[in-house]
Design a protein around this motif. Structure first.
Motif, PDB file in Angstrom:
ATOM      1  N   SER A  96       0.796  -1.239   0.000  1.00  0.00           N
ATOM      2  CA  SER A  96       0.000   0.000   0.000  1.00  0.00           C
ATOM      3  C   SER A  96       0.833   1.296   0.000  1.00  0.00           C
ATOM      4  N   GLN A 139       1.076   3.240  -3.184  1.00  0.00           N
ATOM      5  CA  GLN A 139      -0.021   4.172  -3.511  1.00  0.00           C
ATOM      6  C   GLN A 139       0.398   5.611  -3.230  1.00  0.00           C
ATOM      7  N   ARG A 191       6.489  -9.601   7.072  1.00  0.00           N
ATOM      8  CA  ARG A 191       5.781  -9.599   8.358  1.00  0.00           C
ATOM      9  C   ARG A 191       6.345 -10.688   9.242  1.00  0.00           C
ATOM     10  N   GLN A 236       2.855  -9.241  -2.734  1.00  0.00           N
ATOM     11  CA  GLN A 236       1.506  -8.692  -2.912  1.00  0.00           C
ATOM     12  C   GLN A 236       1.421  -7.917  -4.216  1.00  0.00           C
ATOM     13  N   GLU A 293      -0.668  -4.447  -5.249  1.00  0.00           N
ATOM     14  CA  GLU A 293      -1.526  -3.352  -4.844  1.00  0.00           C
ATOM     15  C   GLU A 293      -2.202  -2.796  -6.087  1.00  0.00           C
ATOM     16  N   GLY A 294      -3.412  -2.286  -5.922  1.00  0.00           N
ATOM     17  CA  GLY A 294      -4.067  -1.647  -7.060  1.00  0.00           C
ATOM     18  C   GLY A 294      -4.677  -0.328  -6.626  1.00  0.00           C
ATOM     19  N   PHE A 310      -7.028   2.783   5.420  1.00  0.00           N
ATOM     20  CA  PHE A 310      -6.849   3.607   4.214  1.00  0.00           C
ATOM     21  C   PHE A 310      -8.011   3.539   3.238  1.00  0.00           C
ATOM     22  N   THR A 311      -9.058   2.761   3.583  1.00  0.00           N
ATOM     23  CA  THR A 311     -10.250   2.718   2.714  1.00  0.00           C
ATOM     24  C   THR A 311     -11.510   2.866   3.568  1.00  0.00           C
ATOM     25  N   CYS A 367      -9.999  -4.717  -0.073  1.00  0.00           N
ATOM     26  CA  CYS A 367     -10.224  -3.595  -0.987  1.00  0.00           C
ATOM     27  C   CYS A 367     -11.108  -2.541  -0.339  1.00  0.00           C
ATOM     28  N   ALA A 378      -9.144   1.028  -4.124  1.00  0.00           N
ATOM     29  CA  ALA A 378      -7.835   0.395  -3.971  1.00  0.00           C
ATOM     30  C   ALA A 378      -8.051  -1.052  -3.572  1.00  0.00           C
ATOM     31  N   PHE A 379      -7.045  -1.858  -3.845  1.00  0.00           N
ATOM     32  CA  PHE A 379      -7.127  -3.255  -3.399  1.00  0.00           C
ATOM     33  C   PHE A 379      -5.718  -3.799  -3.198  1.00  0.00           C
ATOM     34  N   GLY A 380      -5.649  -4.860  -2.434  1.00  0.00           N
ATOM     35  CA  GLY A 380      -4.355  -5.500  -2.234  1.00  0.00           C
ATOM     36  C   GLY A 380      -4.559  -7.000  -2.168  1.00  0.00           C
TER      37      GLY A 380
HETATM   38  N1  DAH Z   1      -2.663  -3.583   2.543  1.00  0.00           N
HETATM   39  C1  DAH Z   1      -3.598  -4.610   2.894  1.00  0.00           C
HETATM   40  C2  DAH Z   1      -2.895  -5.799   3.504  1.00  0.00           C
HETATM   41  O1  DAH Z   1      -1.734  -5.912   3.377  1.00  0.00           O
HETATM   42  C3  DAH Z   1      -4.352  -5.080   1.684  1.00  0.00           C
HETATM   43  C4  DAH Z   1      -5.255  -4.020   1.163  1.00  0.00           C
HETATM   44  C5  DAH Z   1      -6.547  -3.914   1.598  1.00  0.00           C
HETATM   45  C6  DAH Z   1      -4.774  -3.112   0.254  1.00  0.00           C
HETATM   46  C7  DAH Z   1      -7.397  -2.952   1.126  1.00  0.00           C
HETATM   47  C8  DAH Z   1      -5.612  -2.132  -0.228  1.00  0.00           C
HETATM   48  C9  DAH Z   1      -6.921  -2.055   0.207  1.00  0.00           C
HETATM   49  O2  DAH Z   1      -5.209  -1.243  -1.132  1.00  0.00           O
HETATM   50  O3  DAH Z   1      -7.739  -1.081  -0.270  1.00  0.00           O
HETATM   51  O4  DAH Z   1      -3.556  -6.610   4.097  1.00  0.00           O
END
Ligand code: DAH
Length: 339
Positions: A178, A181, A202, A215, A217-218, A257-258, A284, A306-308
């Protein structure tokens, strides 16, 4: 006293012997030596002619003529044999070098993409086809990019020493992609579409968790981006990556962040198609206005999603891999299956 008949006999003998010898010779080299023996300057035919002085002036031309005939005959026999030898030599070479074009070819080992790279490339290609940029960011981050700009409160448990690897200088090994972003929004103006693949870290280790994993990220930011865009995009991804009839579920969740946030599950079905369970595949949500403020975007003008997702998780589900450690051991028996 040398008789003309003796000279004739000598010449005829040379002719017969020579022709016979040529015919019995098997190499062009020896054949040439034999030719010299008869036709060379010190050869047998010339030797006979040297005795010519003993003959009468009327006899000499007769012998001269005969000597020429013999020389011609020997030369012809030589050429003839040479041609034979050459053609059988090239025939021999043809048979010796013969290639059986019906035999199977020589097998070369082919490499293959590692299942994680293969999964990453496949997902990259899907988003690339929708006009997304592919971005990267650093693996060692400051607290600001990894947490603060993403709206993590100062006391958030993810900042705990238990989950996050800290460096001596007070940086962190990024715990997710993330923060890319933030870097991306700091250097680009909306509208934007990007994905960012990469390693994350982690403090966690068991058969489904590794201290280092990957990962993607979007992030999409524009005017009037809605949750429908998010849902359509992620369903497209899941249907393309897994199968067009994969059932998805968007389950409410929380990320700093969302807002709102969701987790996406895919259905596990039995042989008759009944849903028997759900597997979480990604997180997401709609970009939290606090994140836009951190990068100087106007949250009144722009919205975004956004998503991950975890690449290991996608690969494990697609290829039926039960133990995450198989990805990092480089056991050739496992990797060979992806050739
Ligand atoms: N960063 C989160 C994780 O590592 C995954 C994630 C969740 C990314 C929601 C995102 C988001 O951009 O909107 O678990």
């Amino acid at each position: 006293m040398i008789e003309i008949s003796d000279i004739r006999t000598q010449l005829e003998t040379a002719r017969q012997k020579g022709i016979l010898e040529f015919e019995q010779t098997d190499s062009p080299q020896t054949l040439y030596e034999k030719r010299t023996k008869y036709l060379g300057k010190k050869g047998e035919v010339k030797a006979v002619l040297r005795g010519l002085g003993a003959l009468s002036p009327e006899e000499r031309p007769q012998i001269g003529q005969l000597a020429n005939e013999v020389a011609d005959a020997l030369e012809a026999a030589y050429q003839n044999r040479l041609a034979q030898l050459k053609s059988s030599e090239s025939e021999l070479r043809l048979t010796k070098d013969e290639v059986d074009i019906t035999l199977p070819g020589t097998w070369t080992r082919r490499g293959a993409y590692h299942p994680l790279m293969r999964t990453q490339y496949e997902i990259e290609e899907l988003f690339y086809s929708m006009g997304y940029d592919i971005a990267e960011g650093p693996e060692i981050e400051s607290d600001y990019y990894n947490f603060e700009a993403l709206n993590f409160p100062p006391d958030h448990p993810a900042r705990d020493m238990q989950d996050t690897f800290f460096t001596k200088s007070g940086h962190v090994l990024r715990t997710h992609t993330s923060p890319v972003q933030i870097h991306y929004m700091e250097t680009h103006k909306p509208p934007l579409r990007m994905i960012a693949p990469g390693r994350v870290y982690r403090c966690d280790s068991d058969i489904t968790h590794s201290p280092m994993f990957t990962q993607i990220e979007g992030l999409v930011v524009d005017k009037n981006i809605t949750f429908c865009d998010l849902k359509g995009t992620l369903e497209f991804l899941i249907h393309k990556f897994f199968s067009p009839d994969t059932i998805t579920r968007f389950r409410p969740s929380y990320f700093p962040f969302t807002e709102p946030s969701a987790e996406v599950d895919i259905a596990v079905t039995d042989s008759s198609g009944h849903v028997t369970g759900w597997l979480e595949v990604l997180g997401c949500g709609m970009v939290n206005p606090a994140v836009f403020e951190a990068v100087g975007y106007d949250p009144e003008r722009f919205t975004g999603f956004a998503f991950g997702l975890g690449i290991e998780r996608f690969a494990m589900l697609k290829y039926g891999i039960r133990d995450i450690r198989l990805f990092y051991e480089n056991d050739i028996r496992m990797l060979k299956q992806f050739r």
